[in-house]
Motif scaffolding. Structure first.
Motif, mmCIF file in Angstrom:
data_model
loop_
_atom_site.group_PDB
_atom_site.id
_atom_site.type_symbol
_atom_site.label_atom_id
_atom_site.label_comp_id
_atom_site.label_asym_id
_atom_site.label_seq_id
_atom_site.Cartn_x
_atom_site.Cartn_y
_atom_site.Cartn_z
ATOM 1 N N UNK A 169 0.850 -1.185 0.000
ATOM 2 C CA UNK A 169 0.000 0.000 0.000
ATOM 3 C C UNK A 169 0.886 1.235 0.000
ATOM 4 N N UNK A 170 0.655 2.115 -0.931
ATOM 5 C CA UNK A 170 1.488 3.314 -1.055
ATOM 6 C C UNK A 170 1.195 4.272 0.098
ATOM 7 N N UNK A 179 -6.729 6.400 3.293
ATOM 8 C CA UNK A 179 -7.509 5.499 4.145
ATOM 9 C C UNK A 179 -7.637 6.077 5.553
ATOM 10 N N UNK A 180 -6.541 6.595 6.095
ATOM 11 C CA UNK A 180 -6.565 7.177 7.432
ATOM 12 C C UNK A 180 -7.520 8.367 7.495
#
Length: 251
Positions: free
Chosen positions: A12-13, A20-21
């Motif tokens: 995950x980059x 996402x956070x």
């Protein structure tokens, strides 16, 4: 899962992690704002007063049959909801329910407990107000702090019965459930002595709660549900108090 979808093995980059956070933070803030909105609306409502003031003679008698006299019904503003709609697994059902307002110190309303009288098979008979944080019942909401000694039971009705029949010098706390402690552990740790008196089938959760509270906790094992036991023993005097003396530190 990664065998079914090889893309899961892809790293995950940092950009995706940040996105996402941010999504998680936004969702938490949305839910927190919604809880606060519902709590404010609930606190400002007169729902507890309506359920209390509309009780019929038969509904008051139902509370008396549970061991709670009229003056205590008035003090706690106990009530009765007729034909209220509840949901279970997204399916609605209708039942009458006995109502117990839940207050924090200073008599600040924070939730309502419903004792559902005709739950469908497999549905628990106790619910709290949907959308509000789970809350524990405090037997003396007019105070501003816990007494040095207190008793913890499972359910608001049990906490009331203990207050009515001999625990006037100690507060009682009614947890939403044996495993639902509603944030009470940290609040109880500073107390001098906490008697944990859960139902006979909840001794493992009771021991776990004692461990969580720490040195103040004493495990009290009872042969029956505390309210049923106390109502029986009260008629023979204060024998139920001997149960507290037998409370032990759970190691």
């Amino acid at each position: 899962a990664d065998q079914m979808n090889p893309n899961l093995k892809q790293p995950i980059s940092p950009e995706e992690q940040q996105r996402y956070a941010a999504q998680q933070t936004a969702e938490y803030q949305r839910r927190d704002a919604e809880r606060k909105r519902k709590l404010a609306a609930f606190s400002d409502s007169e729902i507890a007063a309506e359920y209390h003031e509309r009780m019929t003679a038969a509904q008051r008698q139902a509370w008396r049959d549970a061991g709670i006299p009229d003056e205590w019904q008035d003090y706690y503003r106990l009530g009765y909801a007729t034909g209220r709609t509840f949901t279970h697994e997204n399916a609605p059902f209708v039942s009458d329910a006995m109502t117990i307002p839940i207050y924090d110190f200073g008599r600040k309303p924070i939730n309502m407990q419903y004792r559902i009288l005709n739950p469908p098979q497999g549905v628990g008979k106790y619910r709290q107000e949907a959308g509000l944080p789970s809350a524990a019942f405090l037997s003396d909401p007019d105070r501003q702090a816990f007494t040095d000694e207190l008793i913890v039971v499972e359910g608001a009705k049990k906490a009331i019965v203990l207050s009515v029949y001999g625990a006037e010098s100690m507060m009682t706390v009614g947890l939403p459930g044996a495993r639902s402690w509603a944030g009470m552990v940290e609040r109880l740790k500073p107390c001098g002595r906490v008697y944990v008196m859960l139902d006979p089938d909840a001794q493992k959760p009771a021991a776990d709660l004692c461990h969580a509270i720490g040195k103040a906790a004493r495990l009290v094992q009872v042969p029956d549900k505390p309210d049923d036991l106390i109502l029986r023993l009260h008629r023979a005097g204060d024998q139920w108090r001997k149960l507290l003396w037998q409370g032990r530190i759970e190691t």
